[in-house]
Scaffold this active site. Structure first.
Site, short mmCIF file in Angstrom:
data_model
loop_
_atom_site.label_atom_id
_atom_site.label_comp_id
_atom_site.label_asym_id
_atom_site.label_seq_id
_atom_site.Cartn_x
_atom_site.Cartn_y
_atom_site.Cartn_z
N LYS A 59 -3.65 10.58 9.82
CA LYS A 59 -4.36 9.18 9.43
C LYS A 59 -6.37 9.12 9.09
CE LYS A 59 -2.51 5.05 7.28
NZ LYS A 59 -1.96 3.55 8.45
O1 G3P Z 1 -0.81 0.33 5.47
C1 G3P Z 1 -1.11 -0.70 6.16
C2 G3P Z 1 -0.92 -1.58 6.70
O2 G3P Z 1 -0.61 -1.53 7.80
C3 G3P Z 1 -1.81 -3.03 6.51
O3 G3P Z 1 -0.80 -4.03 5.64
O4 G3P Z 1 -0.04 -6.58 5.71
O5 G3P Z 1 -2.59 -5.37 7.30
O6 G3P Z 1 -2.58 -5.57 4.62
P1 G3P Z 1 -1.89 -5.53 6.18
#
Ligand code: G3P
Length: 218
Positions: free
Chosen positions: A83
């Site tokens: 990634k």
């Molecule tokens: O896959 C990316 C994710 O982990 C981000 O999620 O909820 O931290 O915006 P969030």
């Protein structure tokens, strides 16, 4: 649409993998920190639980160091997907890694133009963050529709991996639009199974079945 779990929690991954419905896993530095586990150790363990891609994120900002980190990460297992952030150095790294067959997930995508660049760099996956988009007053799902349109216009093979999924409606909309993959926290994936009428229906059927006094296994 493929389902990835967005977590580094081994117990949750095992539970979801046992359903046979889990196609991969995504992690990021925040999720690794939350797990409290060693990055290499937990990534290797996750790769052994699921057959599909397991995203492991580089933390360097420059291309040379990203390549060195990717070299270490890709030795962990065949299903590691590197990634990289959507920056010039990240896309340079993406181009170099995909050129020799390594899977790459380009993350932190917030615009359709960025997604276009990721596809041109040969990304295996692009990760638009719909939840964070919504949080900032934009429409996350509109971004997914735009990327779908652009990728279809040019037959790009990069898969749209909807990330930062916060609720089941994000999943439904992703499927409606035709996203290739969505990655969600385990709680959101488990919520997909639930419906109040399913629970009520089971309750009613079991109550009536009990009245028959029968059993299937005799
Ligand atoms: O896959 C990316 C994710 O982990 C981000 O999620 O909820 O931290 O915006 P969030």
């Amino acid at each position: 649409m493929k389902f990835f779990a967005d977590t580094a929690e081994i117990d949750d991954i095992r539970e979801l993998a046992a359903t046979g419905l889990l196609d991969g896993v995504t992690t990021n530095p925040s999720l690794i920190a939350k797990s409290g586990r060693d990055f290499m150790e937990v990534t290797k363990e996750i790769c052994g639980i699921v057959d599909g891609p397991v995203s492991a994120e580089v933390v360097a900002l420059d291309h040379e160091t990203m390549m060195k980190e990717a070299e270490i990460l890709r030795k962990l297992a065949d299903n590691v997907c590197i990634k990289v952030p959507l920056t010039i150095d990240g896309l340079k790294t993406c181009r170099a890694l995909t050129g020799d067959g390594t899977m790459v997930n380009v993350t932190l995508c917030f615009s359709a133009n960025q997604a276009l660049l990721a596809a041109k760099a040969g990304a295996t996956f692009v990760s638009p963050f719909v939840g964070r988009h919504d949080d900032n007053g934009f429409d996350g799902m509109e971004l997914i529709s735009d990327i779908r349109l652009i990728y279809d216009n040019y037959d790009f093979e990069t898969e749209i991996l909807v990330a930062s999924v916060r609720h089941v409606t994000h999943v439904l909309e992703s499927a409606r639009i035709g996203a290739d993959v969505m990655t969600a926290p385990p709680a959101v994936i488990k919520a997909l199974f639930k419906h109040v009428l399913t629970d009520k229906g089971i309750e009613g059927f079991l109550a009536d079945w009990a009245k028959t006094g029968q059993s299937i296994i005799r």
